[in-house]
Design a protein around this motif. Sequence first.
Motif, mmCIF file in Angstrom:
data_model
loop_
_atom_site.group_PDB
_atom_site.id
_atom_site.type_symbol
_atom_site.label_atom_id
_atom_site.label_comp_id
_atom_site.label_asym_id
_atom_site.label_seq_id
_atom_site.Cartn_x
_atom_site.Cartn_y
_atom_site.Cartn_z
ATOM 1 N N ARG A 96 -141.087 -60.367 -15.094
ATOM 2 C CA ARG A 96 -141.477 -61.745 -14.418
ATOM 3 C C ARG A 96 -142.039 -62.166 -15.485
ATOM 4 N N SER A 97 -143.494 -62.057 -16.292
ATOM 5 C CA SER A 97 -143.433 -63.017 -17.777
ATOM 6 C C SER A 97 -142.671 -63.100 -18.717
ATOM 7 N N ALA A 98 -141.931 -61.916 -18.337
ATOM 8 C CA ALA A 98 -140.619 -62.076 -19.506
ATOM 9 C C ALA A 98 -139.533 -62.759 -19.563
ATOM 10 N N LEU A 99 -138.951 -62.204 -17.864
ATOM 11 C CA LEU A 99 -137.848 -63.416 -17.612
ATOM 12 C C LEU A 99 -138.008 -64.620 -17.108
ATOM 13 N N ARG A 144 -142.239 -71.138 -4.482
ATOM 14 C CA ARG A 144 -141.414 -72.243 -4.008
ATOM 15 C C ARG A 144 -141.179 -72.920 -5.268
ATOM 16 N N PHE A 145 -142.703 -72.724 -6.085
ATOM 17 C CA PHE A 145 -142.687 -72.956 -7.227
ATOM 18 C C PHE A 145 -141.834 -72.939 -8.479
ATOM 19 N N HIS A 146 -142.264 -71.029 -8.311
ATOM 20 C CA HIS A 146 -142.035 -70.258 -9.305
ATOM 21 C C HIS A 146 -140.244 -70.763 -9.368
ATOM 22 N N SER A 147 -139.517 -70.563 -8.103
ATOM 23 C CA SER A 147 -138.025 -70.408 -7.431
ATOM 24 C C SER A 147 -137.829 -71.812 -7.939
ATOM 25 N N GLY A 148 -138.706 -73.052 -7.847
ATOM 26 C CA GLY A 148 -137.749 -74.027 -8.148
ATOM 27 C C GLY A 148 -137.664 -74.464 -9.723
ATOM 28 N N LEU A 149 -138.303 -73.972 -10.696
ATOM 29 C CA LEU A 149 -138.563 -73.764 -12.531
ATOM 30 C C LEU A 149 -137.571 -73.116 -12.339
ATOM 31 N N MET A 150 -136.990 -71.959 -11.360
ATOM 32 C CA MET A 150 -135.728 -70.976 -12.147
ATOM 33 C C MET A 150 -134.344 -72.296 -11.613
ATOM 34 N N ARG A 151 -134.816 -72.614 -10.393
ATOM 35 C CA ARG A 151 -133.364 -73.285 -9.758
ATOM 36 C C ARG A 151 -133.446 -75.417 -11.087
ATOM 37 N N ALA A 152 -134.509 -75.313 -11.377
ATOM 38 C CA ALA A 152 -134.986 -76.531 -12.027
ATOM 39 C C ALA A 152 -133.389 -76.670 -13.509
ATOM 40 N N PHE A 153 -133.828 -74.961 -13.309
ATOM 41 C CA PHE A 153 -132.597 -74.326 -15.661
ATOM 42 C C PHE A 153 -131.293 -74.134 -14.592
ATOM 43 N N GLY A 154 -131.584 -74.038 -13.644
ATOM 44 C CA GLY A 154 -129.861 -73.361 -13.430
ATOM 45 C C GLY A 154 -129.801 -71.965 -13.106
ATOM 46 N N VAL A 155 -130.703 -71.610 -13.030
ATOM 47 C CA VAL A 155 -130.559 -69.758 -13.097
ATOM 48 C C VAL A 155 -131.686 -69.659 -12.066
ATOM 49 N N GLU A 156 -131.519 -69.649 -10.265
ATOM 50 C CA GLU A 156 -131.861 -69.584 -9.422
ATOM 51 C C GLU A 156 -131.829 -67.811 -9.144
ATOM 52 N N ARG A 157 -130.833 -67.078 -9.551
ATOM 53 C CA ARG A 157 -130.796 -65.680 -9.456
ATOM 54 C C ARG A 157 -131.829 -64.948 -10.204
ATOM 55 N N ALA A 158 -132.606 -65.858 -10.715
ATOM 56 C CA ALA A 158 -133.107 -64.829 -11.629
ATOM 57 C C ALA A 158 -134.698 -64.762 -10.842
ATOM 58 N N TRP A 159 -135.055 -65.827 -9.960
ATOM 59 C CA TRP A 159 -136.121 -65.578 -9.022
ATOM 60 C C TRP A 159 -135.872 -64.953 -7.742
#
Length: 237
Positions: A96-99, A144-159
């Motif tokens: 997680r820290s890397a991705l 939701r905060f962590h998943s929202g960060l990934m969504r903000a950058f357009g890579v929600e599947r990273a979460w």
Amino acid sequence: MLTLNSPIDPAQSGKRDTISARACIELREAIVTGRLKPGTNISETDVAKSMGISRTPVREAFGRLFDEGLIEISPQSGTLVSRIDMRRVHEAVFIRSALESAVVARTDVTPDPATLDELEMLLREQERSIDKNDRAGLHRADMRFHSGLMRAFGVERAWTACLHVSADMMRVQFLIGMRRDHIEAIVLEHKGVLEAVRGRDPALASTRLAAHIRNVNVDQADLKALNADYFRASDEA
């Protein structure tokens, strides 16, 4: 009797895979937040009855939780909530820290302003959860905060990938959250990450997010001593 947050209405949930996903979310949260403690025996029949659904989506949910390491299934003992495996925790911290830090370090994407506004509201929700001593609500807002960060950058599947490996890490985070100073620090770290993202400083956002995730390693010896029943023995396979 097993009690979960609320029954699942199949008519409102749509397809069976959606019902199964809802069941998985309910059970995962119950385990992560300690409502279902390590060693607890759970059955498809009891869970299905509690949720008001058939056994088939529960069986599918059990399969997902088994893959995440949250439950153990054996012919002799049945289905048990597993103990925390610190090897899986360390693996999750590394992944997680890397991705996640790589996502917020992107310079080729402008984070979605509306999603960043949602994250601001989530920070306030986290603060309210602390004030109400609502640790389950804080856990949900944190995810939701962590998943929202990934969504903000357009890579929600990273979460989605992070969530798959994070079950034991989340259980450790929840135990850490029993101390108010720790959970207040978590919210401050979230604010720092969001501040760096809004300030268009990807390097700082990445550094802060990686450090935030790695902070789960703090006080693990004390944590295991205070919650020995939650953890797998170090020499246990």
